[in-house]
Every structure is written in C-alpha cells, then in structure tokens.
Design a protein around this motif. Structure first.
Motif, short mmCIF file in Angstrom:
data_model
loop_
_atom_site.label_atom_id
_atom_site.label_comp_id
_atom_site.label_asym_id
_atom_site.label_seq_id
_atom_site.Cartn_x
_atom_site.Cartn_y
_atom_site.Cartn_z
N VAL A 266 2.19 7.14 -9.46
CA VAL A 266 0.99 6.30 -9.39
C VAL A 266 1.00 5.29 -10.54
O VAL A 266 0.77 4.09 -10.34
N GLU A 267 1.29 5.77 -11.74
CA GLU A 267 1.33 4.88 -12.91
C GLU A 267 2.48 3.87 -12.83
O GLU A 267 2.35 2.74 -13.30
N ALA A 268 3.60 4.26 -12.22
CA ALA A 268 4.74 3.34 -12.10
C ALA A 268 4.39 2.12 -11.25
O ALA A 268 4.98 1.06 -11.42
N PHE A 269 3.42 2.27 -10.37
CA PHE A 269 2.96 1.15 -9.56
C PHE A 269 1.93 0.30 -10.29
O PHE A 269 1.45 -0.70 -9.77
N GLY A 270 1.57 0.71 -11.50
CA GLY A 270 0.65 -0.08 -12.31
C GLY A 270 -0.79 0.38 -12.26
O GLY A 270 -1.66 -0.25 -12.87
N LYS B 188 0.85 -1.18 0.00
CA LYS B 188 0.00 0.00 0.00
C LYS B 188 0.89 1.23 0.00
O LYS B 188 1.80 1.35 0.82
N VAL B 189 0.62 2.13 -0.95
CA VAL B 189 1.46 3.31 -1.12
C VAL B 189 0.56 4.55 -1.19
O VAL B 189 -0.38 4.59 -1.98
N TRP B 190 0.86 5.53 -0.36
CA TRP B 190 0.19 6.83 -0.47
C TRP B 190 1.15 7.75 -1.20
O TRP B 190 2.34 7.81 -0.86
N VAL B 191 0.64 8.46 -2.17
CA VAL B 191 1.47 9.37 -2.96
C VAL B 191 0.86 10.76 -2.85
O VAL B 191 -0.34 10.94 -3.09
N VAL B 192 1.68 11.73 -2.46
CA VAL B 192 1.23 13.12 -2.34
C VAL B 192 2.25 14.04 -2.97
O VAL B 192 3.43 13.70 -3.10
N ARG B 193 1.76 15.20 -3.33
CA ARG B 193 2.65 16.28 -3.73
C ARG B 193 3.11 16.96 -2.46
O ARG B 193 2.40 16.99 -1.44
N HIS B 194 4.29 17.54 -2.50
CA HIS B 194 4.77 18.31 -1.34
C HIS B 194 3.75 19.38 -0.98
O HIS B 194 2.97 19.85 -1.80
N ALA B 195 3.79 19.79 0.27
CA ALA B 195 2.90 20.85 0.76
C ALA B 195 3.35 22.21 0.22
O ALA B 195 4.42 22.33 -0.40
N GLU B 196 2.54 23.21 0.46
CA GLU B 196 2.81 24.56 -0.05
C GLU B 196 4.19 25.05 0.39
O GLU B 196 4.59 24.87 1.53
N LYS B 197 4.88 25.70 -0.53
CA LYS B 197 6.24 26.18 -0.28
C LYS B 197 6.26 27.70 -0.22
O LYS B 197 5.35 28.37 -0.71
N LEU B 198 7.33 28.23 0.36
CA LEU B 198 7.53 29.67 0.36
C LEU B 198 7.81 30.12 -1.07
O LEU B 198 8.55 29.46 -1.80
N THR B 199 7.22 31.24 -1.44
CA THR B 199 7.40 31.75 -2.81
C THR B 199 7.92 33.18 -2.83
O THR B 199 7.90 33.83 -3.86
N THR C 173 12.02 2.80 -11.15
CA THR C 173 12.84 1.78 -10.49
C THR C 173 12.44 1.64 -9.03
O THR C 173 12.33 0.52 -8.52
N LEU C 174 12.21 2.76 -8.36
CA LEU C 174 11.77 2.72 -6.97
C LEU C 174 10.46 1.94 -6.86
O LEU C 174 10.33 1.07 -5.99
N ALA C 175 9.50 2.22 -7.72
CA ALA C 175 8.22 1.51 -7.68
C ALA C 175 8.41 0.01 -7.87
O ALA C 175 7.85 -0.80 -7.12
N LYS C 176 9.23 -0.37 -8.86
CA LYS C 176 9.47 -1.80 -9.11
C LYS C 176 10.11 -2.47 -7.90
O LYS C 176 9.74 -3.57 -7.52
N SER D 78 4.35 18.19 -8.41
CA SER D 78 3.17 18.23 -9.28
C SER D 78 3.42 17.51 -10.61
O SER D 78 2.50 16.92 -11.17
N ASN D 79 4.66 17.52 -11.09
CA ASN D 79 4.95 16.88 -12.37
C ASN D 79 5.44 15.44 -12.24
O ASN D 79 5.80 14.81 -13.23
N THR D 80 5.45 14.88 -11.01
CA THR D 80 5.90 13.50 -10.83
C THR D 80 4.89 12.59 -10.14
O THR D 80 4.96 11.38 -10.29
N VAL D 81 3.97 13.16 -9.39
CA VAL D 81 3.04 12.35 -8.58
C VAL D 81 2.25 11.36 -9.43
O VAL D 81 2.16 10.17 -9.10
N LEU D 82 1.65 11.83 -10.51
CA LEU D 82 0.83 10.94 -11.34
C LEU D 82 1.69 9.87 -12.02
O LEU D 82 1.25 8.73 -12.20
N GLU D 83 2.93 10.22 -12.36
CA GLU D 83 3.85 9.24 -12.94
C GLU D 83 4.18 8.15 -11.92
O GLU D 83 4.34 6.98 -12.28
#
Length: 174
Positions: A129-133, A25-36, A102-105, A122-127
């Motif tokens: 999820v997909e890496a886990f199948g 079981k894997v929970w995947v999240v984007r990092h929380a809000e950052k200082l801008t 590789t990490l997912a595998k 934001s540009n890696t989270v969905l990838e």
C-alpha cells in the motif's frame, strides 16, 4: 452559440477520459486462511475457511473489471486470487515480495486506466500500500487479519486508500 455547447461537452468528456486513463486502481489483500496442520509445510494450501474467503473475494471484486492479478509464488497467495482469475479468464502472475516497490512503480507507470489485485502476506500488504504512495491505513496486520481489503487509487502523483472488510469476519472489529 448552438455549436458551442456540444463542442464544450466533447472537450469536457475528453478531459474526463484523460484523467481516468491516468488512474490506477489496486486492491491489496493478504492471502486467505491456510492449512496449519503441518507446521513444517512452508507452502500450505488454503484451509476450507480460506477457500470460502477466496470465493468471497471473487464476489467482492467480480464487477470491478480487474485486468491483472499478482501474487507471490506461494500456493496460498495464488489460490486466493485464482477464483477471480478463473472467472474473468486471466492467469495469476507471480511477483517477488522483495521487488514489491519495483512492481508498484512499474504499475503506476504502465497500468494507467487498469484495475489490479495484489495478494500478499501479513508482513507485506501494508508495505505494498505504501509503495503505491498511500499512507499506511492501519497500524499493523496480525496473523489473525485475513479480512482486510485495501483499495488504493493512484491518480497522477496522489494516492488514496480505502479500507473495507470482505468475507466472513475473521475476528472482532476494533
């Protein structure tokens, strides 16, 4: 006949334990809000809102028996997972986002029966999820999407994903 029912129960419970051990079981999240406030800062800390969200993630996953937390080597990803890691007494491990497949595998093979949190971008989270199948559960994540929590369950060669939100709603739900 008296012995048949207890033996059957032992066999069934053993089968249930074997199938549970095969589940990751894997929970995947984007990092929380950052200082801008400093656009030149490529590795900013979390903003006050981000710190609140990291605490909300702790509350959301506190009872889930998380065994490992992975984050990219940026302050904002590590700090998102830190409150939970600190609470359960583990360290946040870093991974290279270029090696997320590789990490997912590796986790699918070596982390059966484990619960894992992965903090990405934001540009890696969905990838991830997909890496886990699992299928991509939403079309895209924007720069405003901080409150998604993707729960991926890998059992054998099947992966399912559930989508929820956590913490303070960041933007209006679609």
């Amino acid at each position: 006949m008296k012995n048949f029912i207890p033996i059957l129960l032992v066999i069934l419970l053993g089968q249930q334990n074997l199938s549970a051990q095969k589940t990751v079981k894997v929970w995947v999240v984007r990092h929380a809000e950052k200082l801008t406030d400093d656009p030149k800062d490529k590795d900013p800390d979390l903003s006050p809102e981000g710190k609140e969200r990291a605490e909300a993630l702790l509350k959301e996953l506190k009872g889930e028996n998380v065994d490992s937390i992975f984050a990219t080597n940026y302050k904002r990803t590590k700090l998102t997972g830190f409150p939970l890691a600190d609470k359960i007494g583990i360290s946040v491990k870093t991974y290279n986002p270029e090696d997320q497949k590789t990490l997912a595998k590796q986790l699918i093979v070596n982390a059966r029966g484990k619960n894992i949190l992965i903090v990405g971008h934001s540009n890696t989270v969905l990838e991830i999820v997909e890496a886990f199948g699992a299928k991509k559960p939403v079309k895209e994540l924007t720069d405003d999407d901080y409150d998604y929590l993707f729960e991926v369950t890998v059992k054998g060669d099947k992966a399912d994903v559930k989508v929820s939100r956590y913490g303070k709603e960041h933007h209006s739900k679609e």
